[in-house]
Design a protein around this motif. Structure first.
Motif, PDB file in Angstrom:
ATOM      1  N   SER A 196     -16.178 -57.188  27.285  1.00 54.60           N
ATOM      2  CA  SER A 196     -15.395 -55.948  27.432  1.00 54.60           C
ATOM      3  C   SER A 196     -15.916 -54.791  26.593  1.00 54.60           C
ATOM      4  O   SER A 196     -15.664 -53.627  26.924  1.00 54.60           O
ATOM      5  CB  SER A 196     -13.923 -56.203  27.088  1.00 54.60           C
ATOM      6  N   THR A 197     -16.631 -55.070  25.499  1.00 54.79           N
ATOM      7  CA  THR A 197     -17.111 -53.971  24.649  1.00 54.79           C
ATOM      8  C   THR A 197     -18.514 -53.510  25.030  1.00 54.79           C
ATOM      9  O   THR A 197     -19.058 -52.604  24.404  1.00 54.79           O
ATOM     10  CB  THR A 197     -17.090 -54.370  23.162  1.00 54.79           C
ATOM     11  N   GLY A 198     -19.115 -54.131  26.051  1.00 59.04           N
ATOM     12  CA  GLY A 198     -20.430 -53.708  26.518  1.00 59.04           C
ATOM     13  C   GLY A 198     -20.329 -52.603  27.549  1.00 59.04           C
ATOM     14  O   GLY A 198     -19.238 -52.106  27.866  1.00 59.04           O
ATOM     15  N   SER A 199     -21.463 -52.229  28.109  1.00 60.10           N
ATOM     16  CA  SER A 199     -21.515 -51.114  29.054  1.00 60.10           C
ATOM     17  C   SER A 199     -20.666 -51.377  30.298  1.00 60.10           C
ATOM     18  O   SER A 199     -19.859 -50.530  30.704  1.00 60.10           O
ATOM     19  CB  SER A 199     -22.972 -50.852  29.452  1.00 60.10           C
ATOM     20  N   ILE A 200     -20.816 -52.545  30.906  1.00 62.19           N
ATOM     21  CA  ILE A 200     -20.036 -52.870  32.103  1.00 62.19           C
ATOM     22  C   ILE A 200     -18.557 -52.961  31.759  1.00 62.19           C
ATOM     23  O   ILE A 200     -17.698 -52.427  32.470  1.00 62.19           O
ATOM     24  CB  ILE A 200     -20.519 -54.196  32.729  1.00 62.19           C
ATOM     25  N   GLY A 201     -18.240 -53.629  30.655  1.00 61.53           N
ATOM     26  CA  GLY A 201     -16.847 -53.814  30.272  1.00 61.53           C
ATOM     27  C   GLY A 201     -16.123 -52.510  30.003  1.00 61.53           C
ATOM     28  O   GLY A 201     -14.991 -52.309  30.454  1.00 61.53           O
ATOM     29  N   THR A 202     -16.753 -51.604  29.270  1.00 60.28           N
ATOM     30  CA  THR A 202     -16.083 -50.334  28.938  1.00 60.28           C
ATOM     31  C   THR A 202     -15.875 -49.480  30.182  1.00 60.28           C
ATOM     32  O   THR A 202     -14.841 -48.819  30.324  1.00 60.28           O
ATOM     33  CB  THR A 202     -16.885 -49.557  27.884  1.00 60.28           C
ATOM     34  N   GLN A 203     -16.826 -49.516  31.108  1.00 58.76           N
ATOM     35  CA  GLN A 203     -16.649 -48.743  32.346  1.00 58.76           C
ATOM     36  C   GLN A 203     -15.590 -49.379  33.242  1.00 58.76           C
ATOM     37  O   GLN A 203     -14.850 -48.676  33.935  1.00 58.76           O
ATOM     38  CB  GLN A 203     -17.984 -48.628  33.078  1.00 58.76           C
ATOM     39  N   ALA A 204     -15.509 -50.701  33.225  1.00 60.09           N
ATOM     40  CA  ALA A 204     -14.462 -51.375  33.987  1.00 60.09           C
ATOM     41  C   ALA A 204     -13.083 -51.010  33.446  1.00 60.09           C
ATOM     42  O   ALA A 204     -12.139 -50.783  34.220  1.00 60.09           O
ATOM     43  CB  ALA A 204     -14.668 -52.886  33.936  1.00 60.09           C
ATOM     44  N   ILE A 205     -12.965 -50.948  32.130  1.00 59.42           N
ATOM     45  CA  ILE A 205     -11.674 -50.597  31.528  1.00 59.42           C
ATOM     46  C   ILE A 205     -11.293 -49.164  31.867  1.00 59.42           C
ATOM     47  O   ILE A 205     -10.119 -48.854  32.135  1.00 59.42           O
ATOM     48  CB  ILE A 205     -11.723 -50.851  30.009  1.00 59.42           C
ATOM     49  N   ASP A 206     -12.276 -48.269  31.888  1.00 58.81           N
ATOM     50  CA  ASP A 206     -12.003 -46.891  32.309  1.00 58.81           C
ATOM     51  C   ASP A 206     -11.440 -46.880  33.728  1.00 58.81           C
ATOM     52  O   ASP A 206     -10.461 -46.171  34.017  1.00 58.81           O
ATOM     53  CB  ASP A 206     -13.293 -46.071  32.232  1.00 58.81           C
ATOM     54  N   LEU A 207     -12.030 -47.680  34.600  1.00 58.73           N
ATOM     55  CA  LEU A 207     -11.566 -47.756  35.991  1.00 58.73           C
ATOM     56  C   LEU A 207     -10.146 -48.310  36.058  1.00 58.73           C
ATOM     57  O   LEU A 207      -9.295 -47.802  36.800  1.00 58.73           O
ATOM     58  CB  LEU A 207     -12.522 -48.625  36.795  1.00 58.73           C
ATOM     59  N   VAL A 208      -9.865 -49.351  35.279  1.00 55.60           N
ATOM     60  CA  VAL A 208      -8.539 -49.966  35.277  1.00 55.60           C
ATOM     61  C   VAL A 208      -7.482 -48.983  34.783  1.00 55.60           C
ATOM     62  O   VAL A 208      -6.399 -48.851  35.382  1.00 55.60           O
ATOM     63  CB  VAL A 208      -8.536 -51.234  34.397  1.00 55.60           C
ATOM     64  N   LEU A 209      -7.787 -48.270  33.702  1.00 51.92           N
ATOM     65  CA  LEU A 209      -6.816 -47.338  33.130  1.00 51.92           C
ATOM     66  C   LEU A 209      -6.519 -46.180  34.076  1.00 51.92           C
ATOM     67  O   LEU A 209      -5.419 -45.605  34.029  1.00 51.92           O
ATOM     68  CB  LEU A 209      -7.324 -46.804  31.789  1.00 51.92           C
TER      69      LEU A 209
END
Length: 423
Positions: A34-47
């Protein structure tokens, strides 16, 4: 990021997960890395889409506990997992600082199997955004538990191809790599019998157009200056050597059962076309968007539904130029070597990947020249020989092959460093 969503009510039954056909609320998602590039962008999408997705668990290596704690609080996850057990005290402190007084903190799992545990936890979709072959065990766990797997961790499929394919049901793996998400969408335009070839695009990295001799003295800083994508150091170096593209060729073969001689790589500097499918009638279907990983992530999390405004679209009122060039296999031998190990199958892809990971680390540390990465990987692959293949492959076989390849790559790297020091 947007403001945090309200804390969701607990599930009445933790085994009841989202049914995309029933339309019964947000889809429960677990994010690994979650703290990597894919994870942080996924969290942006979720939020930005709280009505579509709800994150129930996060996993990370443990090197960025402050960010992990912030993510946990903003998403109100039930479980947080870290691979590094020594990160737990700092994580507890960071979580306590993020959560309000009296707010229950999420469960913490720690250790090398923590990501595997959350990959099998109750949810609809597991996004595997871990970097490296350590993502294999979580991939297998998610598939065995019946979760939909949004796969950004290409290494787990590459090193454990037969193991992953034996577990995966039709449609259970949704690729998140931009190239494979593009192929996934383009293939929908025809039947598998209609496919003539897959065309995987490559930006060419920072060294497009250079000869092998001109690559001899490039620096780490040169190699990390990718012209299109902002990624972690290992993936960025893999893009500079085009190892990443070689891995994607193996991945495309495993995902879509297309023979290696019908998978082509072309250089496309603009990175607008993410890959193409050529059909037997001469038609080519391409998937194109401006470079932004949130689009492929949205496909992985949302499929079979599309997520509106997941990523920017083209402004067709503005002129643009799209270029395509053949791949220089002499300057960048990694793609042909990847085809070779992919055809060998068995443990050969694991050896290729593990040796490369060690050599990239040596290059980043100044112990190996840029061209030495592929020279060393090639030698390790040659020494490994022809592996046993077929259904007899086990996780132990993969781990044993990786251990040997890493040790041999380190030995060869040390020999190279000693020879250069004497010179």
């Amino acid at each position: 990021m947007t403001d945090s969503p309200a804390r969701p009510a607990p599930l009445a039954d933790p085994h009841l997960v989202y049914d995309p056909l029933a339309g019964d609320g947000p889809k429960d998602v677990v994010i690994l890395g979650s703290t990597g590039s894919i994870g942080t962008q996924a969290i942006d999408l979720v939020l930005r889409n709280p009505d579509r997705f709800r994150v129930t668990a996060l996993s990370a290596n443990g090197g960025r506990v402050a960010l992990l704690a912030e993510q946990a609080r903003r998403l109100w996850v039930r479980t947080v997992a870290v691979a590094r057990e020594d990160a737990v005290p700092a994580l507890r402190e960071a979580l306590a600082a993020e959560y309000g007084a009296g707010e229950p903190l999420p469960e913490i799992l720690a250790g090398p199997d923590a990501a595997t545990q959350v990959a099998a936890s109750p949810c609809h979709t597991v996004l595997n955004g871990i970097t490296g072959s350590i993502g294999l065990a979580p991939t297998l766990a998610a598939l065995e538990a019946g979760r939909t797997l949004a796969l950004a961790n290409k290494e787990s499929l590459i090193v454990g191809g037969p193991l992953v394919k034996a577990l995966a049901k039709p449609g259970q793996i949704i690729p998140v790599d931009s190239e494979h998400a593009a192929l996934f969408q383009s293939l929908a335009a025809g039947t598998r019998a209609d496919v003539r070839k897959l065309v995987v695009t490559a930006s060419g990295g920072p060294f497009r157009g250079r000869t092998r001799d001109e690559l001899a003295d490039v620096t780490v800083q040169d190699a990390l200056a990718h012209p299109t994508w902002a990624m972690g150091p290992v993936i960025t170096i893999n893009s500079a050597t085009l190892v990443n593209k070689g891995l994607e060729v193996i991945e495309a073969h495993l995902l879509y059962d297309i023979p290696f001689d019908r998978i082509e790589v072309v250089v496309h500097p603009q990175s607008y076309v993410h890959s193409m499918v050529e059909f037997t009638d001469g038609s080519t279907i391409a998937q194109a968007t401006p470079p932004d990983m949130r689009g492929p992530i949205a496909i992985g999390l949302g499929w079979p539904e599309r997520v509106p405004d997941a990523a920017p679209a083209f402004d067709w009122s503005k002129a643009s130029t799209w270029e395509f060039f053949p791949l220089d296999n002499e300057a960048f031998p990694s793609v042909n070597l990847a085809r070779h190990v992919g055809q060998l199958a068995g443990t050969a892809p694991a050896v290729f990947n593990a040796a490369n990971e060690e050599c990239v680390e040596a290059f980043l540390g100044g112990a190996l020249p840029f061209n030495g990465i592929m020279e060393t990987v090639t030698r390790v692959v040659e020494e490994h020989g022809t592996p046993a293949t077929g259904t007899s492959l086990t996780v132990s076989d993969v781990l044993e092959a990786e251990t040997w390849a890493r040790a041999r790559a380190r030995e060869l790297t040390a020999t190279t460093a000693t020879a250069e020091a004497r010179a």
